[in-house]
Design an enzyme around this catalytic site. Structure first.
Site, short mmCIF file in Angstrom:
data_model
loop_
_atom_site.label_atom_id
_atom_site.label_comp_id
_atom_site.label_asym_id
_atom_site.label_seq_id
_atom_site.Cartn_x
_atom_site.Cartn_y
_atom_site.Cartn_z
N LYS A 112 0.83 -1.21 0.00
CA LYS A 112 0.00 0.00 0.00
C LYS A 112 0.87 1.26 0.00
O LYS A 112 0.50 2.26 -0.61
CB LYS A 112 -0.95 0.01 1.21
CG LYS A 112 -2.11 -0.95 1.06
CD LYS A 112 -3.22 -0.64 2.05
CE LYS A 112 -4.44 -1.51 1.81
NZ LYS A 112 -5.51 -1.27 2.78
N LYS A 194 -4.50 -10.28 -6.51
CA LYS A 194 -5.79 -10.61 -5.89
C LYS A 194 -6.87 -9.66 -6.36
O LYS A 194 -6.58 -8.53 -6.77
CB LYS A 194 -5.67 -10.62 -4.37
CG LYS A 194 -5.63 -9.27 -3.71
CD LYS A 194 -5.93 -9.33 -2.21
CE LYS A 194 -6.12 -7.89 -1.73
NZ LYS A 194 -6.51 -7.68 -0.40
N LYS A 197 -11.16 -4.30 -4.42
CA LYS A 197 -12.20 -3.30 -4.70
C LYS A 197 -11.62 -1.97 -5.13
O LYS A 197 -12.33 -1.12 -5.65
CB LYS A 197 -13.14 -3.14 -3.49
CG LYS A 197 -12.48 -2.76 -2.19
CD LYS A 197 -13.49 -2.85 -1.03
CE LYS A 197 -12.76 -2.77 0.28
NZ LYS A 197 -13.34 -3.48 1.37
P1 AMP Z 1 -10.87 -5.51 3.14
O1 AMP Z 1 -11.64 -5.21 1.93
O2 AMP Z 1 -9.41 -5.30 2.95
O3 AMP Z 1 -11.41 -4.87 4.37
O4 AMP Z 1 -11.03 -7.08 3.35
C1 AMP Z 1 -12.13 -7.64 4.03
C2 AMP Z 1 -11.96 -9.14 4.10
O5 AMP Z 1 -12.00 -9.71 2.79
C3 AMP Z 1 -10.61 -9.57 4.69
O6 AMP Z 1 -10.83 -10.69 5.52
C4 AMP Z 1 -9.79 -9.96 3.49
O7 AMP Z 1 -8.83 -10.94 3.79
C5 AMP Z 1 -10.86 -10.53 2.56
N1 AMP Z 1 -10.47 -10.39 1.15
C6 AMP Z 1 -10.15 -9.24 0.50
N2 AMP Z 1 -9.85 -9.47 -0.79
C7 AMP Z 1 -9.97 -10.81 -0.97
C8 AMP Z 1 -9.79 -11.68 -2.09
N3 AMP Z 1 -9.43 -11.23 -3.29
N4 AMP Z 1 -10.00 -13.01 -1.91
C9 AMP Z 1 -10.38 -13.48 -0.70
N5 AMP Z 1 -10.56 -12.73 0.38
C10 AMP Z 1 -10.37 -11.40 0.27
#
Ligand code: AMP
Ligand code: TRP
Length: 334
Positions: A112, A194, A197
């Protein structure tokens, strides 16, 4: 007493099916057998700049999605991080017991930081806030995607250090719960990274609020390979394996079963069925989401959630403060 679960999602955009499959779907499945608390971690989101109005809207959006996917306020505590001051207070205590080197090693920080003009001290300190989130609720299990494994390891090390210094069993040592398949859903356009969003290429992800026709278009234009057969082979057919992970997680069918059915069906047919499956799961969630987003019911859920979360978090915070010596005890001065 049921075992405790805590997790959170950042309101830094609309969650993708990666967030749903890797983490949020699991939140729902745990509600009956665990004591579950789910947070919208808005203080994590501001480690990089967020437009204030958008941040506030996205915070409510995650809350509405939590309920829309099936989180039940009668079974789970659902709340917004900034409604519970103990998180920021405990994060300070955690920071004072965390090595700079430990934070600098975090791969998410390094990734990041590269993308930011201003690398804030908050971005570096972010895992300490996550540690605080977790220990405040004595959480034993943390459903997250694979990218959070390193932060969980840091949390476990912190708990060991804290308990060694201040008293055995003061804090609970958590364990990650990562789905066996679907813990890392990949970009539809670049299966080496990965699904995220915040990807500038919006065709790389499917957001949970994408319209059916957008979902179909994005899956049809997903990159594949020249093998021409559906196999689960993450090394040589990463893109197809990713679509299999998505299909399997959302249908409940095993990868083997899907490979058997689609092995020689052609990529066109396979993609079209994956798209139908994604739409079948997201459409009812979206309907519920739009009913909730402007409804007072959602506000009430968040008010009740904040009350319940505050009670638990404040109690743990004073336990930590007492252990550290941040208390005024007249008896010490006589
Ligand atoms: P965040 O959007 O970073 O707050 O992520 C929220 C949750 O989604 C966390 O537990 C991340 O590990 C999971 N996560 C985010 N991106 C992915 C992805 N591409 N595949 C699987 N899990 C994800
Ligand atoms: N850091 C997590 C992410 O980016 C979100 C998060 C914050 C979290 N606090 C947490 C996840 C506590 C689990 C437990 O995805």
């Amino acid at each position: 007493m049921k075992p405790t679960v805590f997790s959170g999602v950042q309101p830094s955009g609309i969650p993708t099916i990666g967030n749903y499959i890797g983490a949020m779907k699991g939140f729902v499945d745990l509600q009956d057998d665990y004591d579950t608390t789910y947070c919208i971690v808005n203080q994590h989101a501001i480690t990089v700049y967020q437009d204030p109005k958008t941040l506030s809207q996205s915070t409510r959006m995650i809350a509405a999605l939590y309920v829309a996917i099936g989180l039940d306020p009668n079974k789970s505590i659902i709340f917004i991080q900034s409604d519970v001051p103990a998180h920021a207070q405990a994060a300070w205590l955690v920071l004072c017991q965390t090595g700079l080197g430990e934070l600098e090693r975090m791969t998410q920080f390094k990734d990041k930081a590269q993308k930011q003009e201003l690398v804030s001290a908050g971005l570096l300190s972010y895992p300490a806030l996550m540690v605080a989130d977790i220990v405040l609720y004595d959480a034993q299990y943390i459903p997250v995607g694979e990218d959070q494994k390193q932060h969980l390891e840091l949390t476990r090390n912190f708990v060991d250090r804290f308990n060694n210094r201040y008293g055995k069993d003061l804090l609970v040592k958590p364990e990650p719960m990562i789905p066996s398949s679907g813990g890392r859903i990949l970009s539809l356009q670049d299966p080496t990274s990965k699904m995220s969003k915040s990807d500038v290429n919006t065709r790389g992800f499917i957001s949970m609020l994408d319209e059916p026709k957008t979902i179909i278009k994005k899956i049809k234009s997903a990159v594949t390979d020249s093998v021409g057969e559906v196999n689960y082979d993450k090394e040589n057919q990463a893109a197809i394996s990713n679509l299999l992970d998505i299909y399997s997680a959302l249908s409940g069918r095993s990868i083997d079963d899907l490979v058997n059915e689609y092995h020689s069906a052609g990529y066109g047919k396979f993609k079209s069925d994956v798209a139908d499956q994604v739409v079948a799961v997201l459409e009812p969630i979206q309907q519920k989401y739009y009913r909730l987003i402007d409804n007072q019911e959602l506000t009430d859920i968040l008010i009740d959630g904040a009350k319940a979360a505050n009670e638990t978090a404040t109690r743990t915070l004073s336990r930590m403060e007492r252990a550290i010596g941040l208390t005024y005890k007249p008896s010490l001065y006589v």
